[in-house]
Design a protein around this motif. Structure first.
Motif, short mmCIF file in Angstrom:
data_model
loop_
_atom_site.label_atom_id
_atom_site.label_comp_id
_atom_site.label_asym_id
_atom_site.label_seq_id
_atom_site.Cartn_x
_atom_site.Cartn_y
_atom_site.Cartn_z
N TYR A 159 0.85 -1.21 0.00
CA TYR A 159 0.00 0.00 0.00
C TYR A 159 0.87 1.25 0.00
N ASP A 160 0.24 2.34 -0.38
CA ASP A 160 0.90 3.63 -0.24
C ASP A 160 0.41 4.24 1.08
N ALA A 161 0.77 3.58 2.17
CA ALA A 161 0.17 3.95 3.47
C ALA A 161 1.19 4.55 4.43
N GLY A 162 2.39 4.80 3.96
CA GLY A 162 3.43 5.32 4.86
C GLY A 162 4.10 4.18 5.61
N THR A 163 4.97 4.57 6.54
CA THR A 163 5.74 3.58 7.30
C THR A 163 5.09 3.38 8.67
N LEU A 164 5.06 2.14 9.11
CA LEU A 164 4.39 1.82 10.38
C LEU A 164 5.10 2.48 11.57
N LEU A 165 4.32 3.17 12.41
CA LEU A 165 4.88 3.73 13.64
C LEU A 165 4.43 2.90 14.85
N SER A 166 3.13 2.53 14.86
CA SER A 166 2.63 1.71 15.97
C SER A 166 1.33 1.04 15.55
N TYR A 167 0.98 -0.02 16.27
CA TYR A 167 -0.32 -0.65 16.01
C TYR A 167 -0.80 -1.30 17.30
N LYS A 168 -2.13 -1.35 17.45
CA LYS A 168 -2.67 -2.05 18.63
C LYS A 168 -4.03 -2.65 18.30
N GLY A 169 -4.32 -3.78 18.94
CA GLY A 169 -5.61 -4.44 18.76
C GLY A 169 -6.72 -3.61 19.38
N ILE A 170 -7.91 -3.66 18.77
CA ILE A 170 -9.06 -2.92 19.30
C ILE A 170 -9.97 -3.89 20.04
N ALA A 171 -10.28 -3.53 21.27
CA ALA A 171 -11.03 -4.46 22.12
C ALA A 171 -12.48 -4.64 21.67
N GLU A 172 -13.07 -3.62 21.05
CA GLU A 172 -14.51 -3.68 20.76
C GLU A 172 -14.80 -4.49 19.50
N GLY A 173 -16.09 -4.82 19.35
CA GLY A 173 -16.52 -5.58 18.17
C GLY A 173 -16.59 -7.06 18.50
N VAL A 174 -17.33 -7.79 17.69
CA VAL A 174 -17.43 -9.22 17.95
C VAL A 174 -17.13 -10.08 16.74
N GLU A 175 -17.13 -9.50 15.55
CA GLU A 175 -17.06 -10.34 14.36
C GLU A 175 -15.64 -10.55 13.85
N ASN A 176 -14.90 -9.46 13.72
CA ASN A 176 -13.60 -9.51 13.06
C ASN A 176 -12.50 -9.06 14.01
N SER A 177 -11.23 -9.21 13.56
CA SER A 177 -10.12 -8.67 14.35
C SER A 177 -9.77 -7.31 13.78
N ASN A 178 -9.74 -6.31 14.65
CA ASN A 178 -9.46 -4.94 14.21
C ASN A 178 -8.24 -4.38 14.93
N PHE A 179 -7.45 -3.61 14.18
CA PHE A 179 -6.25 -2.98 14.74
C PHE A 179 -6.23 -1.51 14.32
N LEU A 180 -5.77 -0.67 15.23
CA LEU A 180 -5.55 0.73 14.88
C LEU A 180 -4.08 0.90 14.53
N LEU A 181 -3.80 1.43 13.34
CA LEU A 181 -2.41 1.62 12.91
C LEU A 181 -2.09 3.10 12.85
N HIS A 182 -0.92 3.45 13.35
CA HIS A 182 -0.39 4.79 13.09
C HIS A 182 0.80 4.63 12.16
#
Ligand code: ADP
Ligand SMILES: N[C@@H](CCOP(=O)(O)O)C(=O)O
Length: 321
Positions: free
Chosen positions: A19-42
């Motif tokens: 992707y043209d998404a820049g370079t990863l600085l940090s990521y963490k799993g998101i606790a909410e939701g029930v269906e899929n696995s979600n992560f917040l990326l900076h």
């Protein structure tokens, strides 16, 4: 908590090179939701949500969900926009799961929504229904009558563990809905899961809708019954007619419901209450103890279903004259 699948930093960095998404600085799993696995990326660019699609999402449906978000965003609905890979594809693979990057939406979901918020949600749902017109892909609702029967077949033998007598009651309800389910109402693309945790607000202003992973083609008024169920009951189980009025007024300020839709609202609300009861019951009976997901209470929706059974007319939902 919904992080079913872990990802390694190296795999994620490799995934991001597509992707043209820049370079990863940090990521963490998101606790909410029930269906899929979600992560917040900076990254060195904008924040992003990474979603790994899990068990209940069919891979064949992903073009519908991701394409719908693109279609809606292009028509002014505030919703996440999938980020295309450098090769133009919207989907990649990470930790052996189909995975997508979507834009991060500002806002928070409301733990204690008020009538004014219900009005905004009603409006936003109607705007979504209209904006979705012309979306060329189709997806039948897998969680309508036939789907409910399949879910029930898997849970019925153990239903009385949850409440005595449940088995006969739910069988009777499915028979009733099979005989009375409306057919000739306006149809289109529905969100099908517009619960408070899927609507973001900034202050009192609705800032966006998320989680289109149950979206499908179905009766538009069925979606209205879903939001009445999800937003207009209080914690003690009482229906809040002030919220119902605000929600229906908000919806109808954008897309008036016709007389057949209004007349069908009671049956549709029974159906949507049953739908969430059944998925919750199935999860309740099958999710292993200690799993990293918060199980939702099926009985909340059984109580809502019983409420709708004794509603005499749609006026009781708060329709203004
Ligand atoms: N586009 C987004 N922008 C900001 N936060 C998001 C976005 N998508 C998901 N989230 C966060 O992830 C949580 C779970 O997302 P959701 O799509 O509801 O997951 P699931 O499909 O597993 O139920 C949301 O409650 C929210 O906190
Ligand atoms: N809204 C459903 C469960 C689906 O959860 P979501 O996190 O995908 O909105 C329910 O409450 O049963």
């Amino acid at each position: 908590m919904a992080v079913y699948t872990d990802i390694s930093e190296d795999d994620l960095k490799w995934f991001l090179t597509e992707y043209d998404a820049g370079t990863l600085l940090s990521y963490k799993g998101i606790a909410e939701g029930v269906e899929n696995s979600n992560f917040l990326l900076h990254t060195t660019k904008k924040p992003l949500i990474l979603t790994l699609y899990e068990k209940r999402v069919e891979k064949a449906d992903l073009p519908f969900f991701l394409g719908l978000m693109q279609h809606l965003a292009a028509r002014g609905v505030s919703c996440p926009l999938p980020l295309p890979r450098k090769d133009g594809a919207l989907l990649g693979t990470l930790s052996d799961r189909p995975a997508a990057l979507i834009s991060f939406l500002e806002g928070m979901w409301l733990r204690k929504p008020e009538a004014k918020h219900c009005r905004e949600v009603g409006k936003a749902l109607a705007q979504m229904h209209i904006a979705a017109e012309g979306f060329e892909l189709k997806r039948p609702n897998a969680l309508s009558l036939e789907g409910w029967k399949l879910l029930w077949d898997k849970s019925e033998a153990r239903a009385d563990e949850v409440e005595k007598g449940l088995s006969a009651e739910i069988r009777g309800e499915i028979d009733f809905l099979s005989a009375h389910w409306p057919k000739d109402l306006p149809a289109g693309v529905i969100h099908a899961d517009l619960f408070p945790d899927n609507v973001f607000f900034l202050g009192d202003e609705l800032s966006g809708l998320i989680d289109f992973y149950f979206a499908c083609n179905d009766l538009l008024a069925y979606d209205v019954s879903i939001i009445l169920n999800a937003w207009c009951f209080e914690k003690d189980g009482a229906y809040n007619i002030t919220k119902g009025t605000a929600m229906l007024e908000g919806y109808q300020s954008v897309r008036p419901l016709n007389s057949a839709e209004l007349a069908a609202l009671r049956v549709l609300a029974r159906g949507s209450a049953l739908r969430f009861f059944l998925t919750r019951l199935y999860d309740w009976l099958t999710t292993p103890e200690g799993a990293m997901v918060t199980k939702k209470d099926p009985l909340e929706y059984l109580r809502k279903l019983r409420f709708h059974r004794q509603v005499a007319s749609a006026v009781e939902y708060g329709l203004s004259a």
